[in-house]
Design a protein around this motif. Structure first.
Motif, mmCIF file in Angstrom:
data_model
loop_
_atom_site.group_PDB
_atom_site.id
_atom_site.type_symbol
_atom_site.label_atom_id
_atom_site.label_comp_id
_atom_site.label_asym_id
_atom_site.label_seq_id
_atom_site.Cartn_x
_atom_site.Cartn_y
_atom_site.Cartn_z
ATOM 1 N N TYR A 71 150.847 63.523 53.196
ATOM 2 C CA TYR A 71 150.926 64.985 53.207
ATOM 3 C C TYR A 71 151.325 65.514 51.832
ATOM 4 N N ALA A 72 152.282 64.828 51.192
ATOM 5 C CA ALA A 72 152.741 65.263 49.876
ATOM 6 C C ALA A 72 151.617 65.230 48.848
ATOM 7 N N LEU A 73 150.694 64.261 48.967
ATOM 8 C CA LEU A 73 149.570 64.181 48.031
ATOM 9 C C LEU A 73 148.748 65.460 48.031
ATOM 10 N N LYS A 74 148.504 66.015 49.193
ATOM 11 C CA LYS A 74 147.716 67.252 49.290
ATOM 12 C C LYS A 74 148.417 68.391 48.543
ATOM 13 N N LYS A 75 149.714 68.471 48.680
ATOM 14 C CA LYS A 75 150.469 69.542 48.027
ATOM 15 C C LYS A 75 150.523 69.336 46.514
ATOM 16 N N LEU A 76 150.636 68.079 46.057
ATOM 17 C CA LEU A 76 150.626 67.803 44.619
ATOM 18 C C LEU A 76 149.274 68.186 44.019
ATOM 19 N N ALA A 77 148.208 67.833 44.702
ATOM 20 C CA ALA A 77 146.866 68.175 44.224
ATOM 21 C C ALA A 77 146.681 69.683 44.175
ATOM 22 N N GLU A 78 147.167 70.365 45.196
ATOM 23 C CA GLU A 78 147.050 71.822 45.247
ATOM 24 C C GLU A 78 147.814 72.470 44.088
ATOM 25 N N GLU A 79 148.984 71.953 43.807
ATOM 26 C CA GLU A 79 149.792 72.490 42.701
ATOM 27 C C GLU A 79 149.085 72.328 41.360
ATOM 28 N N ALA A 80 148.257 71.282 41.239
ATOM 29 C CA ALA A 80 147.530 71.020 39.988
ATOM 30 C C ALA A 80 146.208 71.770 39.892
ATOM 31 N N GLY A 81 145.876 72.548 40.921
ATOM 32 C CA GLY A 81 144.654 73.352 40.864
ATOM 33 C C GLY A 81 143.495 72.829 41.695
ATOM 34 N N PHE A 82 143.738 71.782 42.475
ATOM 35 C CA PHE A 82 142.682 71.250 43.334
ATOM 36 C C PHE A 82 142.685 71.944 44.690
ATOM 37 N N LYS A 83 141.513 71.974 45.302
ATOM 38 C CA LYS A 83 141.371 72.478 46.663
ATOM 39 C C LYS A 83 141.008 71.310 47.580
ATOM 40 N N TYR A 84 141.672 71.240 48.705
ATOM 41 C CA TYR A 84 141.353 70.197 49.677
ATOM 42 C C TYR A 84 139.959 70.461 50.234
ATOM 43 N N TYR A 85 139.084 69.446 50.192
ATOM 44 C CA TYR A 85 137.705 69.622 50.662
ATOM 45 C C TYR A 85 137.487 68.966 52.020
ATOM 46 N N ALA A 86 137.773 67.661 52.127
ATOM 47 C CA ALA A 86 137.564 66.960 53.394
ATOM 48 C C ALA A 86 138.189 65.577 53.316
ATOM 49 N N LYS A 87 138.350 64.959 54.465
ATOM 50 C CA LYS A 87 138.780 63.569 54.542
ATOM 51 C C LYS A 87 137.802 62.820 55.434
ATOM 52 N N VAL A 88 137.251 61.723 54.911
ATOM 53 C CA VAL A 88 136.286 60.928 55.662
ATOM 54 C C VAL A 88 136.762 59.479 55.682
ATOM 55 N N PRO A 89 136.884 58.863 56.843
ATOM 56 C CA PRO A 89 137.314 57.466 56.885
ATOM 57 C C PRO A 89 136.203 56.517 56.448
ATOM 58 N N TRP A 90 136.605 55.431 55.814
ATOM 59 C CA TRP A 90 135.687 54.321 55.545
ATOM 60 C C TRP A 90 135.978 53.238 56.568
ATOM 61 N N LYS A 91 135.011 52.964 57.437
ATOM 62 C CA LYS A 91 135.119 51.898 58.431
ATOM 63 C C LYS A 91 134.590 50.620 57.796
ATOM 64 N N LYS A 92 135.389 49.572 57.825
ATOM 65 C CA LYS A 92 135.074 48.347 57.092
ATOM 66 C C LYS A 92 134.200 47.385 57.894
ATOM 67 N N GLY A 93 133.144 47.920 58.482
ATOM 68 C CA GLY A 93 132.253 47.074 59.258
ATOM 69 C C GLY A 93 133.007 46.406 60.388
ATOM 70 N N ASN A 94 132.901 45.086 60.497
ATOM 71 C CA ASN A 94 133.581 44.365 61.574
ATOM 72 C C ASN A 94 134.913 43.762 61.140
ATOM 73 N N PHE A 95 135.379 44.143 59.935
ATOM 74 C CA PHE A 95 136.671 43.652 59.447
ATOM 75 C C PHE A 95 137.812 44.339 60.193
ATOM 76 N N VAL A 96 138.781 43.583 60.654
ATOM 77 C CA VAL A 96 139.958 44.137 61.317
ATOM 78 C C VAL A 96 141.199 43.433 60.794
ATOM 79 N N SER A 97 142.214 44.212 60.421
ATOM 80 C CA SER A 97 143.487 43.668 59.972
ATOM 81 C C SER A 97 144.505 43.857 61.088
ATOM 82 N N ASN A 98 145.078 42.759 61.560
ATOM 83 C CA ASN A 98 146.043 42.821 62.662
ATOM 84 C C ASN A 98 147.464 42.790 62.121
#
Length: 231
Positions: free
Chosen positions: A63-90
């Motif tokens: 959450y803090a990352l979004k606020k730091l980026a905003e303070e620097a002049g960035f606008k939040y656009y979107a968040k998209v997950p990267w699914k690692k195929g059939n890799f799973v970390s337990n």
């Protein structure tokens, strides 16, 4: 700019392909990091931060990352997950098979999306603010096997190719911090872009150069006081 920084989160970094060895010093972003990104990025261009899936250890930092980026002049656009195929970390409280691509724009997003209605009406190409196409619900690309990896947090070339197609135009320059495998450079070559890759470990720079040579890509290495940059 695309970047995948070594997050300072020892619990989340254990297991799977996020187990950083002692060569890397994990850290947490400060606002000056985003201000420097904003300084070199063109207005309307995109910043992609590769981040861990949210968990009990990191939700406040994400959450803090979004606020730091905003303070620097960035606008939040979107968040998209990267699914690692059939890799799973337990590890941790639940099985994991994703990381998140958090996308920002420097000010209002540039005009990359074709305006089909206006183009049809006028006969002249028109574009709307936003990525070249609507972003997907997820990016699903298989992570490389441990035998083929040259970096522990390596991302697939196909993933980078798709990002470049969505966020940039042919002939443009993409900057990658914390380069790791150099796969972004391969993706840039394949899609007609140019890449500036920054890597702090000299041994890794040599591996990146070898990977580039396998794809017949010309590289130039610039040594600085604190890091090596393979471009």
């Amino acid at each position: 700019i695309i970047t995948d920084h070594p997050w300072s989160d020892k619990k989340s970094n254990k297991g799977g392909n996020r187990h950083f060895d002692s060569s890397y010093s994990g850290f947490r972003y400060e606002v000056d990091d985003f201000k420097e990104k904003a300084r070199v990025l063109k207005p309307g261009a995109f910043l992609v931060e590769v981040l861990p899936a949210e968990n009990e250890n990191n939700f406040d930092y994400l959450y803090a990352l979004k606020k730091l980026a905003e303070e620097a002049g960035f606008k939040y656009y979107a968040k998209v997950p990267w699914k690692k195929g059939n890799f799973v970390s337990n590890t941790g409280r639940k099985s994991k098979n994703t990381e998140d691509l958090m996308i920002f724009s420097k000010g209002k997003a540039r005009n990359l999306r074709p305006d089909k209605k206006k183009t049809k009406k006028t006969g002249i190409d028109h574009y709307m603010s936003g990525t070249a196409e609507m972003l997907p619900t997820e990016f699903d690309y298989q992570v490389a096997s441990n035998k083929k990896k040259i970096h522990q947090a390596e991302k697939p070339i196909d993933l980078y190719e798709r990002l470049l197609e969505l966020l940039t135009k042919p002939g443009e320059i993409v900057l990658y911090q914390f380069t790791g495998s150099g796969n972004l450079g391969v993706a840039a070559h394949r899609t007609g872009r140019f890449a500036v890759l920054i890597e702090i470990l000299k041994d890794n720079v040599d591996k990146i150069r070898n990977r580039m040579s396998e794809h017949s890509i010309h590289t130039q290495v610039v040594q600085t006081n604190t890091s090596s940059t393979a471009s």
